[in-house]
Design a protein around this motif. Structure first.
Motif, short mmCIF file in Angstrom:
data_model
loop_
_atom_site.label_atom_id
_atom_site.label_comp_id
_atom_site.label_asym_id
_atom_site.label_seq_id
_atom_site.Cartn_x
_atom_site.Cartn_y
_atom_site.Cartn_z
N ARG A 1 -2.84 12.00 3.49
CA ARG A 1 -1.84 11.02 3.02
C ARG A 1 -1.51 11.26 1.55
NH1 ARG A 1 -2.15 6.55 0.02
NH2 ARG A 1 -4.41 6.52 -0.03
N GLN B 1 1.97 13.01 0.23
CA GLN B 1 2.83 12.19 -0.64
C GLN B 1 3.11 12.89 -1.96
OE1 GLN B 1 1.38 8.21 -1.69
NE2 GLN B 1 1.47 7.74 0.48
N GLU C 1 8.64 22.88 -9.80
CA GLU C 1 8.38 21.72 -8.93
C GLU C 1 8.35 22.16 -7.47
OE1 GLU C 1 11.45 19.26 -10.52
OE2 GLU C 1 10.27 18.87 -12.31
N LYS D 1 5.45 8.56 2.39
CA LYS D 1 6.10 8.16 1.15
C LYS D 1 6.27 9.31 0.17
CE LYS D 1 4.50 3.35 1.11
NZ LYS D 1 3.52 3.17 2.20
N SER E 1 7.95 6.53 -6.09
CA SER E 1 9.03 5.59 -6.40
C SER E 1 9.96 6.10 -7.51
CB SER E 1 8.41 4.25 -6.84
OG SER E 1 7.48 4.47 -7.89
N ASN F 1 -2.13 10.94 -14.63
CA ASN F 1 -2.66 10.65 -13.31
C ASN F 1 -3.39 11.87 -12.72
OD1 ASN F 1 -1.53 11.24 -10.29
ND2 ASN F 1 -2.30 9.15 -10.43
N MET G 1 5.30 2.06 -13.22
CA MET G 1 5.07 1.78 -11.79
C MET G 1 4.57 2.99 -11.03
SD MET G 1 8.44 -0.52 -11.02
CE MET G 1 8.97 -1.74 -12.24
N GLY H 1 1.10 3.07 -9.42
CA GLY H 1 0.78 2.29 -8.23
C GLY H 1 0.57 0.83 -8.53
N SER I 1 -4.35 -2.96 -4.77
CA SER I 1 -4.35 -1.57 -4.34
C SER I 1 -5.35 -1.39 -3.19
CB SER I 1 -4.73 -0.67 -5.52
OG SER I 1 -5.09 0.61 -5.06
N PRO I 2 -4.87 -1.33 -1.95
CA PRO I 2 -5.82 -1.30 -0.81
C PRO I 2 -6.67 -0.03 -0.76
CG PRO I 2 -3.53 -0.99 -0.06
CD PRO I 2 -3.47 -1.34 -1.52
N ASN I 3 -6.20 1.08 -1.35
CA ASN I 3 -6.91 2.35 -1.16
C ASN I 3 -7.88 2.72 -2.27
OD1 ASN I 3 -5.45 3.26 1.31
ND2 ASN I 3 -3.68 3.20 -0.05
N LYS J 1 -10.07 9.83 -5.87
CA LYS J 1 -9.53 9.32 -7.13
C LYS J 1 -10.69 9.14 -8.10
CE LYS J 1 -6.32 5.86 -6.96
NZ LYS J 1 -5.46 4.77 -6.38
N ASN K 1 -5.77 2.59 -10.74
CA ASN K 1 -4.36 2.63 -11.16
C ASN K 1 -4.17 1.99 -12.53
OD1 ASN K 1 -4.17 3.55 -8.54
ND2 ASN K 1 -2.97 1.84 -7.75
N1 FAQ Z 1 5.49 5.34 -5.31
O1 FAQ Z 1 -3.60 1.68 -2.58
P1 FAQ Z 1 -2.65 2.35 -3.51
C1 FAQ Z 1 5.30 14.37 -9.70
C2 FAQ Z 1 1.83 3.45 -2.26
S1 FAQ Z 1 4.29 13.04 -10.08
C3 FAQ Z 1 5.43 5.32 -3.97
O2 FAQ Z 1 -2.86 2.16 -4.96
P2 FAQ Z 1 -3.31 5.17 -3.69
C4 FAQ Z 1 5.55 15.44 -10.75
C5 FAQ Z 1 0.57 4.17 -1.83
O3 FAQ Z 1 0.88 5.48 -1.40
C6 FAQ Z 1 4.40 11.85 -8.75
N2 FAQ Z 1 4.38 4.81 -3.29
O4 FAQ Z 1 -2.54 3.91 -3.10
C7 FAQ Z 1 6.97 15.57 -11.12
C8 FAQ Z 1 0.06 3.29 -0.74
O5 FAQ Z 1 0.85 3.47 0.44
P3 FAQ Z 1 0.28 4.03 1.84
C9 FAQ Z 1 3.48 12.12 -7.59
C10 FAQ Z 1 3.34 4.33 -4.01
O6 FAQ Z 1 -2.89 6.35 -2.91
C11 FAQ Z 1 7.39 15.15 -12.36
C12 FAQ Z 1 0.40 1.90 -1.26
O7 FAQ Z 1 1.47 2.09 -2.17
N3 FAQ Z 1 2.11 12.05 -7.95
O8 FAQ Z 1 5.76 14.39 -8.62
C13 FAQ Z 1 3.35 4.34 -5.41
O9 FAQ Z 1 -4.76 4.91 -3.79
C14 FAQ Z 1 8.74 15.27 -12.76
C15 FAQ Z 1 -0.76 1.21 -1.93
O10 FAQ Z 1 -1.16 1.87 -3.16
C16 FAQ Z 1 1.12 11.81 -7.07
O11 FAQ Z 1 1.38 11.63 -5.89
C17 FAQ Z 1 4.48 4.87 -6.08
N4 FAQ Z 1 4.56 4.91 -7.41
O12 FAQ Z 1 -2.77 5.31 -5.19
C18 FAQ Z 1 7.92 16.14 -10.27
C19 FAQ Z 1 -0.28 11.83 -7.60
N5 FAQ Z 1 2.18 3.79 -5.83
O13 FAQ Z 1 0.17 5.50 1.68
C20 FAQ Z 1 9.26 16.24 -10.64
C21 FAQ Z 1 -1.35 11.69 -6.55
C22 FAQ Z 1 1.49 3.44 -4.74
O14 FAQ Z 1 -1.06 3.39 2.03
C23 FAQ Z 1 9.68 15.81 -11.90
N6 FAQ Z 1 -1.40 10.37 -5.99
N7 FAQ Z 1 2.21 3.75 -3.64
O15 FAQ Z 1 1.29 3.66 2.86
C24 FAQ Z 1 -2.14 9.34 -6.50
O16 FAQ Z 1 -2.79 9.47 -7.50
C25 FAQ Z 1 -2.18 8.04 -5.72
O17 FAQ Z 1 -1.72 8.31 -4.41
C26 FAQ Z 1 -1.34 6.89 -6.37
C27 FAQ Z 1 -1.42 5.66 -5.44
C28 FAQ Z 1 -1.94 6.54 -7.71
C29 FAQ Z 1 0.12 7.28 -6.52
#
Ligand code: FAQ
Length: 311
Positions: free
Chosen positions: A35, A39, A74, A105, A108, A134, A195, A198, A204-206, A216, A220
């Motif tokens: 997941r 994402q 990217e 997802k 955002s 992050n 935002m 997260g 934050s359920p996860n 992690k 957040n």
């Molecule tokens: N947008 O329980 P949590 C880049 C969802 S950087 C959308 O806190 P988690 C570089 C979350 O998935 C961006 N959805 O979840 C770049 C969960 O939904 P689910 C990408 C969000 O996973 C720069 C629900 O809400 N970076 O691309 C968002 O423990 C410039 C509950 O949330 C990463 O993905 C949001 N903002 O923590 C490219 C980093 N926030 O799946 C181009 C890795 C939360 O249960 C140009 N990911 N949700 O249905 C992470 O660190 C974590 O997944 C978080 C969320 C911190 C994003």
């Protein structure tokens, strides 16, 4: 037996050693990683669009070359992350289908429009800045292929962040109109960048389980605070105002207090109601469908070669 496998897994996590693709892992661990990594990969791929919109109207050949290189990076990050998801048994084409059908997802932040060229600089500074904050701790994530992917990706992201900041410094040394463009872009991107980390910890359920598994490393809210503390001095040096009247340094803790985040906006954007959600996914769908013949031809070619080798 399963108990011994679970014990071995728990011991590996407790010892801060890495879990590797061939190791046994609980289903929930595998699911959570797929997941998050999917994402993350989708975010990189969809994240090419907002900046990509400026490739044909970058103000100089130099700026165009820089932007092209960043957008290509990217794409590379996205493919690298899909490979990491494949080590967990996921299928890349299936993940893309899930993205397009809205079953998985992406961040955002990529649902906001890039209205002026200053947005390109602000995405580098704030969006890549938040991404680094992050992702640096994810270099210590418990799953080997993800952690290793993060090392290279973070190096490139920090280069992206500097190019954005340099672009903005140049504009701030320009005309009043250019300075106004930068301030306007900062006004629009500041709150959405907060935002990206997260929902607040209490919602934050996860987080708790992901931290127990070492996927992690921080919550957040911890990372959001770190990002604010890192960014405020950069804004001062740049000469822009962050659009939050409540932003102030707490002399006791050395950390910044900031105003309330509009969480209803994050919910709206995540559920597909952001300004650009439909366009972003429509383009991704068109790219998949219009280029299907390339995939088919490449697959047929690979199969033919494999058959020739066997003969
Ligand atoms: N947008 O329980 P949590 C880049 C969802 S950087 C959308 O806190 P988690 C570089 C979350 O998935 C961006 N959805 O979840 C770049 C969960 O939904 P689910 C990408 C969000 O996973 C720069 C629900 O809400 N970076 O691309 C968002 O423990 C410039 C509950 O949330 C990463 O993905 C949001 N903002 O923590 C490219 C980093 N926030 O799946 C181009 C890795 C939360 O249960 C140009 N990911 N949700 O249905 C992470 O660190 C974590 O997944 C978080 C969320 C911190 C994003």
């Amino acid at each position: 037996d399963i108990e011994a496998l679970q014990r071995h897994f728990d011991d590996t996590i407790a010892a801060e050693h890495r879990i590797e693709p061939r190791d046994w892992m609980p289903d929930g661990y595998r699911r959570t990683l797929v997941r998050q990594i999917a994402q993350h990969a989708h975010s990189e791929i969809i994240g090419m669009q907002p900046e990509g919109d400026w490739l044909l109207s970058a103000p100089s050949l130099r700026r165009k070359a820089i932007l092209l290189a960043k957008v290509q990076d990217e794409a590379g990050h996205g493919l690298y992350l899909y490979s990491a998801a494949e080590t967990l048994g996921a299928d890349r084409a299936d993940l893309t289908d899930k993205l397009i059908e809205g079953r998985q997802k992406y961040s955002s932040i990529f649902n906001y429009p890039t209205l002026s060229y200053a947005d390109v600089g602000v995405i580098g500074w704030l969006v890549d800045g938040a991404a680094i904050c992050n992702q640096v701790p994810l270099c210590r994530s418990s799953y080997g292929p993800y952690a290793r992917a993060m090392i290279r990706i973070c190096k490139e992201e920090s280069f992206h962040q500097r190019q954005g900041y340099e672009l903005l410094l140049t504009m701030m040394r320009g005309t009043d109109e250019q300075r106004a463009m930068v301030q306007d872009a900062v006004d629009r991107w500041w709150w959405p960048s907060l935002m990206m980390f997260g929902p607040p910890d209490a919602e934050s359920p996860n987080t708790a389980q992901s931290m127990a598994w070492g996927i992690k490393r921080h919550t957040n809210d911890e990372l959001r605070q770190r990002y604010v503390d890192m960014t405020v001095p950069q804004a001062e040096f740049l000469g822009v105002t962050l659009p939050d009247p409540e932003l102030s340094l707490d002399p006791e803790t050395g950390r910044h207090r900031f105003g309330a985040i509009d969480w209803s906006e994050l919910k709206r954007v995540i559920s597909g109601e952001g300004a650009m959600n439909r366009l972003r996914l429509a383009r991704r769908r068109a790219a998949r469908d219009d280029n299907a013949w390339v995939t088919e031809a490449a697959t047929a070619y690979a199969e033919k070669h494999a058959a020739e080798k066997r003969a």
